[in-house]
Design a protein around this motif. Structure first.
Motif, mmCIF file in Angstrom:
data_model
loop_
_atom_site.group_PDB
_atom_site.id
_atom_site.type_symbol
_atom_site.label_atom_id
_atom_site.label_comp_id
_atom_site.label_asym_id
_atom_site.label_seq_id
_atom_site.Cartn_x
_atom_site.Cartn_y
_atom_site.Cartn_z
ATOM 1 N N ALA A 44 -4.912 -1.609 15.306
ATOM 2 C CA ALA A 44 -4.398 -2.843 15.931
ATOM 3 C C ALA A 44 -4.882 -4.081 15.168
ATOM 4 N N PHE A 45 -6.134 -4.063 14.717
ATOM 5 C CA PHE A 45 -6.691 -5.256 14.046
ATOM 6 C C PHE A 45 -6.159 -5.432 12.617
ATOM 7 N N LEU A 46 -5.327 -4.501 12.177
ATOM 8 C CA LEU A 46 -4.821 -4.561 10.791
ATOM 9 C C LEU A 46 -3.350 -4.960 10.714
ATOM 10 N N LYS A 47 -2.716 -5.111 11.882
ATOM 11 C CA LYS A 47 -1.271 -5.432 11.877
ATOM 12 C C LYS A 47 -1.022 -6.730 11.131
ATOM 13 N N GLY A 48 -0.103 -6.675 10.178
ATOM 14 C CA GLY A 48 0.224 -7.868 9.391
ATOM 15 C C GLY A 48 -0.745 -8.117 8.245
ATOM 16 N N LYS A 49 -1.816 -7.316 8.155
ATOM 17 C CA LYS A 49 -2.825 -7.528 7.103
ATOM 18 C C LYS A 49 -2.744 -6.461 6.019
ATOM 19 N N LEU A 50 -2.281 -5.280 6.438
ATOM 20 C CA LEU A 50 -2.139 -4.146 5.517
ATOM 21 C C LEU A 50 -0.825 -3.466 5.858
ATOM 22 N N GLU A 51 -0.234 -2.793 4.898
ATOM 23 C CA GLU A 51 0.998 -2.066 5.214
ATOM 24 C C GLU A 51 0.651 -0.827 6.050
ATOM 25 N N LEU A 52 1.366 -0.697 7.182
ATOM 26 C CA LEU A 52 1.179 0.465 8.057
ATOM 27 C C LEU A 52 2.451 1.298 8.049
ATOM 28 N N SER B 69 -2.164 -1.142 0.612
ATOM 29 C CA SER B 69 -1.267 -2.139 0.014
ATOM 30 C C SER B 69 -2.043 -3.342 -0.534
ATOM 31 N N VAL B 70 -3.336 -3.466 -0.197
ATOM 32 C CA VAL B 70 -4.152 -4.569 -0.729
ATOM 33 C C VAL B 70 -5.157 -3.999 -1.734
#
Ligand code: NAP
Length: 347
Positions: A282-290, A307-308
């Motif tokens: 949840a804390f990674l949404k929009g920060k890493l490709e899921l 992706s980063v």
């Protein structure tokens, strides 16, 4: 000050990444999660899913046998005291993951019992905001936050959580509420079979409710369930309501047939859903490709890259396929080596 490596998570992937990066003199800092009521309710307490299992029979190096003396000589008294009694048959999940943690700490890993609530991977060093209000900076990050158990999503299931509904038989199965009573386990995978087998030690009878007419569990585990006299498998059924009242908690489960038969009402003091997992991203949404199902995407075959560049993922948080302690540990090692090489390339 910027950390060289931060590792988020505290299961086999996280501790293995810590062992390797610590031995590579990268002084890893592990954010191992917080001991909160919310994490308990969500099934996301520190030490991960392995700490919620019973005997671990398939982790190489820990054969059947009494490892009690080894445990006593390896762990701090304070941590040893928190473990369930050793079963004298082989390593348990909680014991194994504690030993992994101890091994990582031994090589100089530092740990922090906080949750990561936000991240900024858009600039370097990366920033990780923790639940204590502090922001930490790191040159490279390994995410190993694992996955958590799913629930059926019934309103009545939610109402009776901690009053007879539990996704962790190992944590709750020995409670007086369930002793010598009927209980229901839902699912047909290894987890469901494992929970049913564990509960059979305490319960009068365990109904294993599966929506199809064939178990998904491995052959050896399925055989064990089928041969256990206390386990009755109810095929082609799903719960549609958990029955009970505020005083007694769960008193039964209403089952629907998936093949057009009539409903079935079971008398039971508990229901244990064991129907798969959701990755803790949840804390990674929009920060890493899921991925479409919320797992961290790893775009480079046989690597732990995300992706980063400089952020790596290991264990169940990026694996919806193997999901074993040993594969999680292996990918923790891979992520550590990837991080080490990434840092070397930056110098
Ligand atoms: P799983 O293999 O995905 O099985 C989930 C089960 O729940 C399936 O039988 C599925 O039915 C059922 N299910 C899913 N959604 C449902 C719903 N809404 N209503 C009713 N039933 C539903 O998950 P798992 O058992 O947690 O195992 C995950 C991984 O961990 C596996 O790789 C497993 O081998 C491993 N594991 C290993 C051990 C061990 O070796 N000791 C122990 C536990 C887990 P369908 O079959 O119809 O899809």
């Amino acid at each position: 000050m910027s950390e060289k490596v931060m590792i988020v998570g505290s299961g086999p992937a996280a501790w293995t990444a810590a062992i390797y990066t610590a031995r590579a003199q990268l002084q890893p800092l592990v954010i191992e999660g917080a001991m909160t009521a919310e994490n308990q309710a969500n099934g996301t307490l520190p030490m991960g899913q392995l700490s919620l299992t019973t005997e671990v029979e398939n982790y190489p190096g820990f054969p059947f046998g009494d490892l009690e003396a080894y445990l006593a000589g390896s762990l701090d008294q304070s941590r040893l005291a928190m473990l369930p009694p050793h079963n004298k048959e082989g390593i348990s999940g909680p014991e194994l993951v504690e030993l992994m943690r101890q091994q990582a700490v031994h090589f100089g890993t530092r740990t922090l019992m906080q949750d990561v609530v936000d991240v900024d991977f858009s600039q370097r060093p990366f920033s990780l905001a923790a639940s204590d209000g502090q922001t930490y900076q790191a040159e490279t990050v390994i995410i190993a936050t694992g996955a958590r158990a799913n629930y059926l999503g019934l309103e009545s299931e939610n109402r009776f959580k901690n009053k007879g509904v539990s996704a962790c038989a190992v944590c709750d199965g020995a409670l007086p509420r369930f002793r010598d009573k009927n209980v229901v386990v839902v699912g047909g995978g290894d987890s469901a079979v494992e929970e049913a087998t564990y509960l059979a030690k305490f319960a009068r009878k365990v109904f294993l409710v599966h929506r199809r007419n064939e178990l998904r569990a491995s052959k050896i585990m399925a055989k064990r369930a089928m041969e256990n006299e206390k386990i009755e498998i109810l095929w082609n059924r799903v719960p549609i309501e958990v029955l009970g009242d505020d005083q007694a908690g769960v008193t039964g489960v209403l089952l629907q047939s998936t093949v057009g038969e009539t409903e079935l009402r079971l008398e039971a003091a508990g229901m244990f859903p064991a129907i798969g997992h959701t990755p803790n991203t949840a804390f990674l949404k929009g920060k890493l490709e899921l991925t479409a199902t919320g797992y961290i995407a790893r775009p480079v075959p046989f690597r732990c890259n995300t992706s980063v560049e400089g952020v790596f993922a290991a264990g169940d948080v990026a694996d919806d396929y193997y999901r074993q302690a040993v594969t999680a540990a292996a990918s923790g090692c891979m992520a550590a080596l990837d991080a080490e090489r990434y840092l070397a390339g930056q110098e």
